[in-house]
Design an enzyme around this catalytic site. Structure first.
Site, PDB file in Angstrom:
ATOM      1  CE  LYS A 171     -15.967   0.537 -37.386  1.00 54.91           C
ATOM      2  NZ  LYS A 171     -15.207   1.801 -37.476  1.00 54.91           N
ATOM      3  CD  GLU A 249      -5.632  -4.154 -27.268  1.00 53.20           C
ATOM      4  OE1 GLU A 249      -5.879  -3.345 -26.345  1.00 53.20           O
ATOM      5  OE2 GLU A 249      -5.031  -3.852 -28.305  1.00 53.20           O
ATOM      6  CD  GLU A 380      -7.268   3.465 -21.961  1.00 51.66           C
ATOM      7  OE1 GLU A 380      -8.473   3.329 -22.266  1.00 51.66           O
ATOM      8  OE2 GLU A 380      -6.385   2.754 -22.434  1.00 51.66           O
TER       9      GLU A 380
END
Ligand code: SIN
Length: 477
Positions: A171, A249, A380
């Site tokens: 995907k 990840e 982040e």
């Protein structure tokens, strides 16, 4: 340009439902891409499971040959793939080409490694008995990838899975499916059997449905995901239902330490390369720059000059170093981080505003006075924001660096031999880079600790993520 899903060796429009893919630099509509239905995803899982069984039984040499052919096709198409990637993702053409070669390097590496899937024969402990320990493919793998590296993240996961003998259903991110579909065309030409490599795009609304379908289906034995910690956590919870293997990840919040014994020129250049790659939209992008007090003034002045000279614009323009952000939400996040930092006392030395090149562009920005209470320290940013904080001692620098629930990458610059060892060991991160701002490669295990994820990609560790150990005891010999 392919716009249909690639299922069981066929291009499928699936009843006509589509979603739009836009160029983030110009706002131009690039394509309507198939929004894969539940039925098509179910078909792909069935086809993948069957095809994977046959693929996993092939001699490793045959799988390696298909991977080598895929690698050759990807490299041969590097220019076209890069142009497509820049159109849908925005990164400068030179970077896009670099990503194609980076991604292809994983395919080549795993083509070679496929032939080294070895088991072992331990001492059996009883007469007339043998124990064999074999590595076997884990089974059908669902691969879910982000928009920031539309090709390399698919290649890094899929090459390892295919080498191990697993079929994959991919995907791609809804913003960047065109590169993934072009990779499927290259795989088709490389001669992978139907059902071994499938790509099923979905639009934003249907993305959770896709995730729910693959975690609910016991035929899917492995989920490999790159993306946000929030989505990773959701997949982790759902994968528990069928005890699926998981590689995650996830987000980072990389510290970049510059110590008083650093080569300041090298540190500044390394930081610029790491930070402004992909306009800061990289999980390993330096997010908190921590500078030791005695080199602070020099580092700040050098960075001010470097950030000011960066060339911003559409990735297709020659000489552009910083392209657009992916969409309006990404711009809003950078804006919010800058505003929050300024409201809490940070100073803006360069940029700090939207860039006139277009609605998705942000000026490369340099802030000083970053403190742990600020959003730019805690989260982040994923944009072209360099935020600097000052520290006094090595212990304080390491403590600040580790003051985050994330632990993907960490960087440090120092010329001190003993300090390099102390700092490398002291940093809580899956990947530590010393005296360089660029380390991504097929030659190192990529992954994080703490809430930055589970498992590793690249190298033989990446292959292990798609293998199971089977022990066979044979008695009566
Ligand atoms: C990422 O941002 O997740 C990947 C970056 C890389 O592979 O260098």
């Amino acid at each position: 340009m392919h716009t249909q899903a690639y299922v069981h060796g066929q291009w499928r429009s699936d009843g006509g439902a589509t979603f739009a893919v836009m160029n983030p630099a110009t706002g131009e509509h690039l394509a309507n891409v198939t929004d894969s239905s539940d039925g098509l995803v179910a078909e792909a899982i069935a086809a993948g499971e069957l095809a994977g069984r046959a693929w996993g039984r092939l001699p490793a040499k045959d799988r390696a040959q298909r991977l080598k052919a895929w690698h050759a096709e990807l490299v041969r198409r590097a220019k076209d793939l890069a142009a497509l990637m820049t159109a849908e993702q925005g990164k400068p053409l030179a970077e896009a080409r670099g990503e194609v070669l980076y991604g292809a390097a994983f395919v080549e590496w795993y083509a070679e490694e496929a032939r080294r899937l070895e088991g072992f024969i331990p001492e059996a402990g009883l007469p007339g008995r043998e124990i064999q320990v074999r590595r076997e493919p884990v089974g059908l793998a669902a691969i879910i990838t982000p928009w920031n590296f539309p090709m390399a993240m698919i290649a890094r996961k899929a090459a390892a899975a295919l080498a191990a003998g697993c079929a994959v259903v991919v995907k791609p991110a809804e913003a960047t499916p065109l590169t993934a579909l072009a990779m499927a065309e290259a795989a088709e030409v490389a001669g992978f059997p139907a059902g071994v490599f499938q790509v099923l795009p979905v639009g934003r609304e249907r993305a959770p449905v896709w995730g729910a379908a693959v975690t609910a289906d016991p035929r899917v034995r492995k989920i490999s995901f790159t993306g946000s910690t929030a989505v990773g956590r959701w997949l982790y919870e759902r994968a528990a239902a069928n005890i699926q293997r998981l590689s995650l990840e996830l987000g980072g919040n990389a510290p970049f330490l510059i110590f008083d014994d650093a080569d300041v020129t090298a540190a500044v250049l390394g930081l610029m390369a790491g930070k402004f790659r992909n306009a800061g939209q990289t999980c390993i992008s330096p997010n908190r720059v921590l500078v030791q007090a005695s080199v602070w003034d020099e580092v700040v002045e050098r960075l001010r000059a470097e950030v000011q000279r960066l060339r911003v614009g559409p990735g297709t323009e020659p000489g552009v170093e910083v392209g657009p952000l992916i969409h309006a939400e990404a711009v809003a996040k950078v804006r919010a981080h800058v505003a929050d930092a300024l409201a809490q006392g940070a100073q803006c030395l360069v940029g700090g505003q939207a860039h006139p090149a277009g609605p998705n562009f942000w000026q490369p920005t340099l802030l000083t006075g970053l403190t742990p209470g600020m959003r730019a320290f805690r989260e982040e940013t994923f944009g072209p924001l360099l935020a600097l904080s000052r520290f006094e001692t090595e212990e304080e620098g390491i403590a600040l660096a580790n003051d985050t629930p994330f632990g993907l990458a960490a960087y440090a610059y120092s010329q001190g031999h003993a300090r390099i060892h102390r700092v490398s060991r002291g940093l809580d991160a899956g990947m530590v880079a010393i005296n360089t701002g660029s380390f991504s490669s097929e030659l190192l295990p990529f992954g994080g600790v703490k809430t930055s994820g589970l498992g590793r990609e690249g190298t033989r560790l990446g292959l292990d993520e798609f293998c199971e150990w089977k022990s066979i005891t044979i008695a009566g010999l």
